[in-house]
Design a protein around this motif. Structure first.
Motif, PDB file in Angstrom:
ATOM      1  N   SER A 107       0.821  -1.215   0.000  1.00 13.39           N
ATOM      2  CA  SER A 107       0.000   0.000   0.000  1.00 13.39           C
ATOM      3  C   SER A 107       0.858   1.270   0.000  1.00 13.39           C
ATOM      4  O   SER A 107       0.316   2.371   0.016  1.00 13.39           O
ATOM      5  N   GLY A 108       2.176   1.112   0.003  1.00  9.77           N
ATOM      6  CA  GLY A 108       3.075   2.264  -0.049  1.00  9.77           C
ATOM      7  C   GLY A 108       3.568   2.750   1.301  1.00  9.77           C
ATOM      8  O   GLY A 108       4.356   3.690   1.373  1.00  9.77           O
ATOM      9  N   ARG A 109       3.129   2.121   2.389  1.00 15.27           N
ATOM     10  CA  ARG A 109       3.632   2.503   3.715  1.00 15.27           C
ATOM     11  C   ARG A 109       5.072   2.032   3.857  1.00 15.27           C
ATOM     12  O   ARG A 109       5.388   0.894   3.518  1.00 15.27           O
ATOM     13  N   SER A 110       5.921   2.907   4.383  1.00 11.78           N
ATOM     14  CA  SER A 110       7.324   2.530   4.522  1.00 11.78           C
ATOM     15  C   SER A 110       7.749   2.498   5.983  1.00 11.78           C
ATOM     16  O   SER A 110       7.222   3.227   6.824  1.00 11.78           O
ATOM     17  N   LEU A 111       8.693   1.625   6.240  1.00  9.09           N
ATOM     18  CA  LEU A 111       9.284   1.448   7.556  1.00  9.09           C
ATOM     19  C   LEU A 111      10.786   1.604   7.390  1.00  9.09           C
ATOM     20  O   LEU A 111      11.384   0.951   6.526  1.00  9.09           O
ATOM     21  N   VAL A 112      11.408   2.481   8.175  1.00  5.11           N
ATOM     22  CA  VAL A 112      12.851   2.692   8.108  1.00  5.11           C
ATOM     23  C   VAL A 112      13.498   1.913   9.246  1.00  5.11           C
ATOM     24  O   VAL A 112      13.162   2.111  10.417  1.00  5.11           O
ATOM     25  N   HIS A 113      14.420   1.025   8.883  1.00  4.96           N
ATOM     26  CA  HIS A 113      15.167   0.231   9.862  1.00  4.96           C
ATOM     27  C   HIS A 113      16.588   0.769   9.900  1.00  4.96           C
ATOM     28  O   HIS A 113      17.270   0.811   8.883  1.00  4.96           O
ATOM     29  N   ARG A 114      17.057   1.173  11.082  1.00  2.00           N
ATOM     30  CA  ARG A 114      18.318   1.897  11.213  1.00  2.00           C
ATOM     31  C   ARG A 114      19.483   1.071  11.741  1.00  2.00           C
ATOM     32  O   ARG A 114      20.521   1.624  12.056  1.00  2.00           O
ATOM     33  N   LEU A 115      19.367  -0.217  11.836  1.00  2.95           N
ATOM     34  CA  LEU A 115      20.450  -1.071  12.332  1.00  2.95           C
ATOM     35  C   LEU A 115      20.793  -2.130  11.289  1.00  2.95           C
ATOM     36  O   LEU A 115      19.948  -2.479  10.459  1.00  2.95           O
ATOM     37  N   PRO A 116      22.004  -2.679  11.343  1.00  3.62           N
ATOM     38  CA  PRO A 116      22.360  -3.750  10.405  1.00  3.62           C
ATOM     39  C   PRO A 116      21.437  -4.956  10.572  1.00  3.62           C
ATOM     40  O   PRO A 116      20.948  -5.233  11.673  1.00  3.62           O
ATOM     41  N   LEU A 117      21.220  -5.662   9.481  1.00  2.00           N
ATOM     42  CA  LEU A 117      20.347  -6.830   9.473  1.00  2.00           C
ATOM     43  C   LEU A 117      21.137  -8.071   9.065  1.00  2.00           C
ATOM     44  O   LEU A 117      21.890  -8.035   8.095  1.00  2.00           O
ATOM     45  N   ASP A 118      20.909  -9.166   9.798  1.00  2.00           N
ATOM     46  CA  ASP A 118      21.409 -10.458   9.341  1.00  2.00           C
ATOM     47  C   ASP A 118      20.245 -11.160   8.633  1.00  2.00           C
ATOM     48  O   ASP A 118      19.128 -10.617   8.551  1.00  2.00           O
ATOM     49  N   ALA A 119      20.484 -12.346   8.113  1.00  2.00           N
ATOM     50  CA  ALA A 119      19.455 -13.036   7.317  1.00  2.00           C
ATOM     51  C   ALA A 119      18.158 -13.277   8.101  1.00  2.00           C
ATOM     52  O   ALA A 119      17.072 -12.964   7.597  1.00  2.00           O
ATOM     53  N   PRO A 120      18.201 -13.826   9.322  1.00  2.00           N
ATOM     54  CA  PRO A 120      16.939 -14.051  10.046  1.00  2.00           C
ATOM     55  C   PRO A 120      16.168 -12.764  10.331  1.00  2.00           C
ATOM     56  O   PRO A 120      14.946 -12.716  10.196  1.00  2.00           O
ATOM     57  N   LYS A 121      16.883 -11.705  10.727  1.00  3.54           N
ATOM     58  CA  LYS A 121      16.209 -10.438  11.026  1.00  3.54           C
ATOM     59  C   LYS A 121      15.608  -9.824   9.767  1.00  3.54           C
ATOM     60  O   LYS A 121      14.509  -9.274   9.805  1.00  3.54           O
ATOM     61  N   LEU A 122      16.322  -9.911   8.653  1.00  2.00           N
ATOM     62  CA  LEU A 122      15.796  -9.368   7.399  1.00  2.00           C
ATOM     63  C   LEU A 122      14.563 -10.141   6.956  1.00  2.00           C
ATOM     64  O   LEU A 122      13.546  -9.542   6.572  1.00  2.00           O
ATOM     65  N   ALA A 123      14.612 -11.455   7.019  1.00  2.92           N
ATOM     66  CA  ALA A 123      13.455 -12.265   6.621  1.00  2.92           C
ATOM     67  C   ALA A 123      12.236 -11.934   7.474  1.00  2.92           C
ATOM     68  O   ALA A 123      11.113 -11.813   6.957  1.00  2.92           O
ATOM     69  N   GLU A 124      12.430 -11.752   8.784  1.00  3.08           N
ATOM     70  CA  GLU A 124      11.319 -11.415   9.679  1.00  3.08           C
ATOM     71  C   GLU A 124      10.784 -10.022   9.398  1.00  3.08           C
ATOM     72  O   GLU A 124       9.573  -9.793   9.397  1.00  3.08           O
ATOM     73  N   LEU A 125      11.670  -9.069   9.147  1.00  4.12           N
ATOM     74  CA  LEU A 125      11.243  -7.708   8.830  1.00  4.12           C
ATOM     75  C   LEU A 125      10.410  -7.685   7.547  1.00  4.12           C
ATOM     76  O   LEU A 125       9.355  -7.044   7.492  1.00  4.12           O
ATOM     77  N   VAL A 126      10.855  -8.396   6.535  1.00  2.00           N
ATOM     78  CA  VAL A 126      10.120  -8.465   5.267  1.00  2.00           C
ATOM     79  C   VAL A 126       8.758  -9.121   5.488  1.00  2.00           C
ATOM     80  O   VAL A 126       7.732  -8.623   5.029  1.00  2.00           O
ATOM     81  N   ARG A 127       8.731 -10.233   6.223  1.00  2.00           N
ATOM     82  CA  ARG A 127       7.460 -10.931   6.472  1.00  2.00           C
ATOM     83  C   ARG A 127       6.504 -10.061   7.266  1.00  2.00           C
ATOM     84  O   ARG A 127       5.335  -9.916   6.912  1.00  2.00           O
ATOM     85  N   SER A 128       6.999  -9.434   8.333  1.00  2.00           N
ATOM     86  CA  SER A 128       6.097  -8.684   9.209  1.00  2.00           C
ATOM     87  C   SER A 128       5.576  -7.407   8.558  1.00  2.00           C
ATOM     88  O   SER A 128       4.458  -6.990   8.854  1.00  2.00           O
ATOM     89  N   HIS A 129       6.360  -6.786   7.680  1.00  2.00           N
ATOM     90  CA  HIS A 129       5.913  -5.511   7.099  1.00  2.00           C
ATOM     91  C   HIS A 129       5.254  -5.665   5.731  1.00  2.00           C
ATOM     92  O   HIS A 129       4.415  -4.846   5.361  1.00  2.00           O
ATOM     93  N   THR A 130       5.629  -6.700   4.990  1.00  2.00           N
ATOM     94  CA  THR A 130       5.063  -6.854   3.645  1.00  2.00           C
ATOM     95  C   THR A 130       4.196  -8.089   3.473  1.00  2.00           C
ATOM     96  O   THR A 130       3.456  -8.175   2.492  1.00  2.00           O
ATOM     97  N   GLY A 131       4.338  -9.056   4.381  1.00  2.00           N
ATOM     98  CA  GLY A 131       3.611 -10.307   4.230  1.00  2.00           C
ATOM     99  C   GLY A 131       4.297 -11.288   3.297  1.00  2.00           C
ATOM    100  O   GLY A 131       3.817 -12.405   3.119  1.00  2.00           O
ATOM    101  N   VAL A 132       5.422 -10.915   2.720  1.00  2.00           N
ATOM    102  CA  VAL A 132       6.160 -11.811   1.819  1.00  2.00           C
ATOM    103  C   VAL A 132       7.056 -12.701   2.663  1.00  2.00           C
ATOM    104  O   VAL A 132       7.881 -12.221   3.443  1.00  2.00           O
ATOM    105  N   GLN A 133       6.878 -14.007   2.501  1.00  2.00           N
ATOM    106  CA  GLN A 133       7.664 -15.001   3.248  1.00  2.00           C
ATOM    107  C   GLN A 133       8.878 -15.392   2.430  1.00  2.00           C
ATOM    108  O   GLN A 133       8.751 -15.814   1.270  1.00  2.00           O
ATOM    109  N   VAL A 134      10.084 -15.238   3.008  1.00  2.00           N
ATOM    110  CA  VAL A 134      11.325 -15.645   2.341  1.00  2.00           C
ATOM    111  C   VAL A 134      12.176 -16.425   3.330  1.00  2.00           C
ATOM    112  O   VAL A 134      12.101 -16.216   4.540  1.00  2.00           O
ATOM    113  N   THR A 135      12.966 -17.324   2.808  1.00  2.00           N
ATOM    114  CA  THR A 135      13.944 -18.061   3.608  1.00  2.00           C
ATOM    115  C   THR A 135      15.320 -17.683   3.093  1.00  2.00           C
ATOM    116  O   THR A 135      15.627 -17.902   1.929  1.00  2.00           O
ATOM    117  N   LEU A 136      16.114 -17.088   3.968  1.00  2.00           N
ATOM    118  CA  LEU A 136      17.454 -16.625   3.569  1.00  2.00           C
ATOM    119  C   LEU A 136      18.535 -17.476   4.202  1.00  2.00           C
ATOM    120  O   LEU A 136      18.462 -17.913   5.267  1.00  2.00           O
TER     121      LEU A 136
END
Length: 136
Positions: A107-136
């Protein structure tokens, strides 16, 4: 997203960030930034795994083009990347440190994340904010 146009890293037309549609992940990075050096390969894996389900875009920020190109080539970055040597996007987002990641939902809503991301944190951030499930 801020109303900015940034140049493609490899040349060509500028890209309007406001026109970018989600779901998307935009990662601001620099070759000089040690956390960015660890995070950028994880962003590339996201681009590889997500395919057309999510747009993954890098923004080489406050960097020399040659240094950014050398680092990106060394770690195998092939995702689309923009060039922002003047840090306009980071400044518009209120960023003070790198890396900086923006996640945009469908819907165009954005979330700014200001810390480094590892694979698990990035996958969770993507899932929780976009609903897209990925395995990294």
């Amino acid at each position: 997203m801020p109303d900015l146009r940034l140049a493609c890293f490899t040349g060509g037309a500028e890209v309007s960030l406001r026109a970018l549609r989600g779901p998307a992940v935009i990662n601001l990075w620099g070759s000089y930034c040690e956390p960015c050096r660890r995070e950028l390969p994880v962003m590339q894996r996201l681009a590889d795994v997500a395919g057309d389900r999510i747009t993954v875009l890098g923004v080489n920020t406050f960097d020399a083009r040659e240094a950014g190109a050398s680092f990106a080539e060394a770690v195998g970055v092939s995702m689309p990347t923009l060039f922002d040597p003047d840090r306009r996007l980071s400044d518009a987002l209120g960023g003070t440190a790198m890396p900086l990641t923006v996640v945009v939902d469908s819907s165009g809503r954005s979330l700014v994340h200001r810390l480094p991301l590892d694979a698990p944190k990035l996958a969770e951030l993507v899932r929780s904010h976009t609903g897209v499930q990925v395995t990294l």
